[in-house]
Design a protein around this motif. Structure first.
Motif, PDB file in Angstrom:
ATOM      1  N   ARG A   1       0.696  -1.152  -0.093  1.00 47.29           N
ATOM      2  CA  ARG A   1      -0.213   0.087   0.048  1.00 47.29           C
ATOM      3  C   ARG A   1       0.820   1.405   0.059  1.00 47.29           C
ATOM      4  NH1 ARG A   1      -1.922  -1.759   5.248  1.00 47.29           N
ATOM      5  NH2 ARG A   1      -0.259  -3.286   4.748  1.00 47.29           N
ATOM      6  N   GLY A   2       2.207   1.106  -0.136  1.00 50.78           N
ATOM      7  CA  GLY A   2       3.109   2.208  -0.099  1.00 50.78           C
ATOM      8  C   GLY A   2       2.855   3.209   1.211  1.00 50.78           C
ATOM      9  N   VAL A   3       3.076   2.603   2.148  1.00 47.89           N
ATOM     10  CA  VAL A   3       2.921   3.356   3.521  1.00 47.89           C
ATOM     11  C   VAL A   3       3.988   4.293   3.604  1.00 47.89           C
ATOM     12  CG1 VAL A   3       2.856   3.125   6.172  1.00 47.89           C
ATOM     13  CG2 VAL A   3       1.211   1.576   4.830  1.00 47.89           C
TER      14      VAL A   3
ATOM     15  N   TRP B   1       5.860   5.657   1.198  1.00 47.42           N
ATOM     16  CA  TRP B   1       5.692   6.412   0.381  1.00 47.42           C
ATOM     17  C   TRP B   1       4.614   7.630   0.918  1.00 47.42           C
ATOM     18  CZ3 TRP B   1       1.411   7.454  -2.888  1.00 47.42           C
ATOM     19  CH2 TRP B   1       1.512   8.275  -3.818  1.00 47.42           C
ATOM     20  N   ARG B   2       3.429   7.181   1.136  1.00 43.50           N
ATOM     21  CA  ARG B   2       2.728   8.150   1.811  1.00 43.50           C
ATOM     22  C   ARG B   2       2.988   9.148   2.730  1.00 43.50           C
ATOM     23  NH1 ARG B   2      -2.196   6.201  -0.272  1.00 43.50           N
ATOM     24  NH2 ARG B   2      -1.711   4.031  -1.059  1.00 43.50           N
TER      25      ARG B   2
ATOM     26  N   HIS C   1      -1.708   6.456   9.139  1.00 42.35           N
ATOM     27  CA  HIS C   1      -1.567   5.387   8.301  1.00 42.35           C
ATOM     28  C   HIS C   1      -0.462   4.141   8.756  1.00 42.35           C
ATOM     29  CE1 HIS C   1      -3.081   7.367   4.442  1.00 42.35           C
ATOM     30  NE2 HIS C   1      -4.062   6.581   4.700  1.00 42.35           N
TER      31      HIS C   1
END
Lengths: 174, 517
Positions: B195-197, B199-200, B212
């Protein structure tokens, strides 16, 4: 009670409508005793799955309500979808839905599936209804087992509606 | 079997000379690429030394950061190495635990270890039409979908299973290599849950990013959240108050209790033991309800804040509810430990040896059940843990039964720690004043910090770097699941058949979300 088409002609006669209503209650009765649920994780954090497992625990015991889990989508009446529908998972989600026989229901479960946690972006569609036709939404992060049970009972009613909308008369259009 | 580790004084590795002040829990040192191999070899030989994480940050040049846990010295050591070209020394040749991170760094930053070892796909999906954003540069070549050679007498074949698998479990793709019943090999693919945590988190304030981070792995919301909050606090030079830290510890022990109860229920389910499962689930539901009345959420979300805690525990509810919930767990455990058909099913199932646990850098109860007495609460104590001195439960056998015994011993210890926290008044009467304003705190760019916590699955690590405005320029989250899934492959291969896999999975009690975060 009779229903008319856009052209004005009747779709169901009085007798057929009565039969459909009978069927509706029969299905409600019938599915009330064996509605089969397949779960689908489209990117959840594992908390929704834990709460879904708790449905089978002694405190909630969904089996007493005639609801059961099935591992096979081909045996499932209802798809319980968790997670924000990741793009990398969408193909598997569609295939699971397509493998289910109709009439079928999709229940978006938890804040991710409802669109409250992830925005639509390169990773995710942001909510389940971007890919699957959602019938019932269950909010919560994660939804508690009681919220899940309530949502499932709403879904049983919706399934009965879906079935009663079907035409069982050969050659009739609906 | 429990062990309280004495604080030993031993000769520190040479790289530690000049790295931070003696007694600091975290030391940071810079190292040239040319020295990296020699220092890695020295640290790998150092007693209690393990490569806890490896990640990259920045882009020009890329800076490789190796986090070494020196458990016997009660220190973490971060080695920063700028990588000028597209290759760096292959650390996994010396410390095999680094391999998955080397693959991840290749996908995210485009640099690879020296040599021509194929690098596996971790987070990028194979579908050509899905292009995910990266933390750095794209690699020159796409990662490989590597399958090791797997022919046994010419009859082995691969049985694909997943990602949609059993009911009410997370999506996970298994490649089961079998000759019929025995598991010859096993691959796991998790890119469909990435989920690209990390990156978020970029561009957010630490308080915003916590939302997140808590949901990266919902069953370790406190373990991962505490590690992340501690990293941000170290970068911002904030120290939460003692009552807030005790509140975090109470939440962390409650998280451990419900997770261990859930794992025991899952173990019973995997063994087809419906009565045992129901008994364990009664305890689990009690613990979840206890979480809800004490901290306001069944899974302890939204309890933490950067600089403290957001929700003060309801002490009266904790005092009243804990004995009954733990009593249910004990009742279930006593019955299970007297059920030979259940114990026989766990014995010699999914063995992890002490050597494997060390080589693969396993953490938490999986490592402790294999005889490695590592526990960040004892080895790197923060907050109230230095005073509480938690006993570290270990077992020698390394099988599913050993993991069950470790879970039960840890649950008893968690109850003792909670009772001590209640009894000593450490939890105070309120949450204190958490630093929960979302406003960024300006300061020098490049400020960074390391944080850790012992989640129910083991050591959670987080590293946070802030820019001038106080927003995150790079966040690294390494939940325990990232480490322990590596041991899962080996455990499944050790003379097991198909029906052992669910038992091994329950006894590891990992999440896919934790590794594909």
């Amino acid at each position: 009670m009779s229903t008319t088409t856009a052209g004005g002609g009747p779709v169901t006669t009085e007798a057929e409508a009565a039969a459909a209503e009978q069927l509706r209650s029969a299905v409600a009765r019938q599915f009330g005793r064996s509605l089969h649920i397949r779960t689908l994780d489209t990117g959840s954090c594992a908390a929704c799955e834990q709460e879904i497992r708790m449905l089978a625990a002694p405190h909630y015991d969904l089996h007493r309500l005639g609801l059961f889990f099935t591992p096979a989508p081909r045996h499932a009446d209802l798809l319980l979808v968790t997670g924000p529908m990741l793009r990398a998972f969408a193909a598997a989600a569609r295939k699971t839905y397509e493998a289910m026989p109709g009439p079928k229901l999709v229940v978006a479960t938890g804040a991710c599936a409802l669109g409250g946690v992830y925005q639509p972006d390169a990773f995710s569609y942001g909510s389940a209804d971007q890919v699957l036709p959602v019938d019932v939404w269950i909010p919560g992060c994660p939804p508690s087992p009681l919220a899940l049970l309530h949502g499932l009972l709403v879904a049983v009613g919706r399934l009965a509606d879906k079935v009663s909308g079907l035409s069982f008369v050969a050659g009739a259009s609906s | 079997m429990t062990a309280v580790r004495p604080h030993t004084s031993r000769r520190l590795p040479s790289v530690m000379a000049g790295a931070g002040r003696a007694g600091d829990p975290v030391a940071v040192t810079q190292l040239a690429e040319t020295d990296l191999e020699a220092v890695t070899a020295e640290l790998a030989r150092h007693p209690g030394g393990r490569l806890a994480d490896l990640f990259a940050a920045d882009t020009d040049p890329v800076i490789l950061r190796a986090v070494w846990a020196l458990d016997l010295d009660q220190r973490y050591l971060i080695i920063e190495t700028p990588v000028s070209g597209s290759r760096y020394p292959a650390l996994s040749e010396i410390a095999p635990a680094a391999f998955a991170e080397e693959c991840e760094i290749y996908e995210q930053f485009g640099i690879r270890p020296a040599g021509d070892k194929p690098l596996n796909r971790v987070a990028t999906p194979p579908q050509a039409d899905i292009e995910l954003p990266r933390l750095g540069r794209a690699p020159a070549e796409p990662p490989a979908d590597v399958h090791a050679p797997h022919v046994v007498g010419g009859h082995a074949f691969e049985f694909p299973f997943g990602p949609v698998r059993q009911v009410a479990v997370e999506s996970l793709y298994y490649g089961l290599v079998t000759s019929g019943e025995e598991l010859v090999d096993l691959y796991l693919f998790t890119w469909h849950k990435h989920r690209g945590v990390e990156w978020r988190a970029q561009g957010q304030t630490p308080q915003q990013a916590l939302f997140h981070i808590e949901r990266a792995e919902g069953l370790s919301a406190i373990g991962n959240g505490w590690a992340f909050a501690a990293a941000a606090e170290a970068a911002l030079h904030i120290e939460p108050g003692a009552a807030a830290m005790s509140g975090r510890a109470a939440a962390l022990e409650l998280e451990r209790l419900y997770n261990h109860a859930a794992a025991i229920a899952a173990l019973c389910q995997a063994c087809g033991l419906a009565v045992g499962r129901a008994a364990a689930e009664i305890a689990l539901e009690r613990f979840l309800r206890l979480n809800a009345v004490v901290f306001g959420h069944r899974y302890l979300f939204n309890v933490l804040a950067i600089g403290g805690i957001r929700t003060a525990p309801d002490l009266a509810a904790l005092r009243a509810g804990l004995p009954a919930a733990y009593g249910e767990l004990r009742r279930a455990a006593d019955a299970l430990l007297a059920t030979n058909s259940f114990l026989d099913r766990l014995e010699a199932t999914g063995i992890v040896t002490t050597e494997e646990a060390g080589r693969l850098g396993l953490v938490g109860l999986v490592a402790r059940a294999a005889g490695v007495a590592a526990d960040t609460r004892a080895d790197h104590p923060s907050g109230p843990y230095s005073g509480l001195r938690p006993a570290v439960a270990t077992q020698a056998a390394g099988d599913a039964l050993a993991r069950l015994r470790v879970m039960l011993a840890e649950a008893a210890e968690s109850v003792r720690l909670l009772e001590t926290l209640i009894g000593t008044g450490a939890l105070g009467h309120g949450a204190g004043q958490p630093e929960e304003s979302g406003t960024p705190r300006p300061g020098p760019a490049g400020r960074s910090g390391l944080g850790w916590a012992e989640s129910p699955r083991g050591e959670s690590l987080a590293w946070v770097q802030l820019d001038q405005s106080g927003r995150i320029s790079r966040a690294r989250l390494r939940p325990a699941a990232v480490r322990n899934w590596r041991g899962f492959d080996d455990a499944c291969r050790s003379q097991n058949v198909f029906t052992d896999v669910p038992i091994i999975e329950a006894s590891f009690w990992l999440t896919v979300a934790g590794t594909a975060r």
